[in-house]
Motif scaffolding. Structure first.
Motif, PDB file in Angstrom:
ATOM      1  N   ASP A 135      35.319  36.530  48.215  1.00  0.00           N
ATOM      2  CA  ASP A 135      34.776  35.331  48.857  1.00  0.00           C
ATOM      3  C   ASP A 135      35.670  34.108  48.651  1.00  0.00           C
ATOM      4  O   ASP A 135      35.196  32.993  48.560  1.00  0.00           O
ATOM      5  N   GLY A 136      36.967  34.326  48.526  1.00  0.00           N
ATOM      6  CA  GLY A 136      37.918  33.231  48.382  1.00  0.00           C
ATOM      7  C   GLY A 136      38.259  32.865  46.946  1.00  0.00           C
ATOM      8  O   GLY A 136      39.182  32.107  46.709  1.00  0.00           O
TER       9      GLY A 136
ATOM     10  N   LEU B 262      42.235  36.588  29.871  1.00  0.00           N
ATOM     11  CA  LEU B 262      42.986  37.442  30.794  1.00  0.00           C
ATOM     12  C   LEU B 262      42.772  36.905  32.199  1.00  0.00           C
ATOM     13  O   LEU B 262      41.661  36.533  32.564  1.00  0.00           O
ATOM     14  N   ARG B 263      43.834  36.864  32.992  1.00  0.00           N
ATOM     15  CA  ARG B 263      43.703  36.480  34.399  1.00  0.00           C
ATOM     16  C   ARG B 263      43.694  37.750  35.223  1.00  0.00           C
ATOM     17  O   ARG B 263      44.612  38.555  35.137  1.00  0.00           O
ATOM     18  N   VAL B 264      42.651  37.922  36.030  1.00  0.00           N
ATOM     19  CA  VAL B 264      42.492  39.125  36.840  1.00  0.00           C
ATOM     20  C   VAL B 264      42.457  38.713  38.306  1.00  0.00           C
ATOM     21  O   VAL B 264      41.682  37.844  38.697  1.00  0.00           O
ATOM     22  N   ALA B 265      43.304  39.341  39.116  1.00  0.00           N
ATOM     23  CA  ALA B 265      43.366  39.056  40.547  1.00  0.00           C
ATOM     24  C   ALA B 265      42.516  40.059  41.327  1.00  0.00           C
ATOM     25  O   ALA B 265      42.344  41.208  40.912  1.00  0.00           O
TER      26      ALA B 265
ATOM     27  N   THR C 231      45.314  36.341  46.776  1.00  0.00           N
ATOM     28  CA  THR C 231      45.567  35.270  47.733  1.00  0.00           C
ATOM     29  C   THR C 231      44.290  34.579  48.183  1.00  0.00           C
ATOM     30  O   THR C 231      44.321  33.417  48.569  1.00  0.00           O
ATOM     31  N   GLY C 232      43.168  35.281  48.198  1.00  0.00           N
ATOM     32  CA  GLY C 232      41.900  34.703  48.627  1.00  0.00           C
ATOM     33  C   GLY C 232      41.676  34.770  50.122  1.00  0.00           C
ATOM     34  O   GLY C 232      40.623  34.386  50.612  1.00  0.00           O
TER      35      GLY C 232
END
Length: 60
Positions: A15-16, A36-39, A46-47
């Motif tokens: 959802d962005g 932790l950064r999770v994409a 990118t969203g």
């Protein structure tokens, strides 16, 4: 006059909100927590969603 919003392609999975910071609970010496950064795996962080061609579309 009303302002029109741009039609952006937002990822339907996240959802962005493409990246989330998750705390591990482990404290650093200064008292902050390790994160932790999770994409998002669908949009790769990118969203936005990629444009999809309709099923009946003919490529010329």
């Amino acid at each position: 006059m009303p302002q029109h919003a741009q039609n952006t392609r937002v990822c339907r999975d996240c959802d962005g909100f493409a990246t989330a910071a998750i705390t591990t609970g482990t404290p650093h010496r200064d008292g902050t927590r390790a994160t932790l950064r999770v994409a998002c795996p669908a949009c790769k962080g990118t969203g936005t969603a990629r444009r999809v061609r309709p099923l009946g579309a003919v490529i010329k």
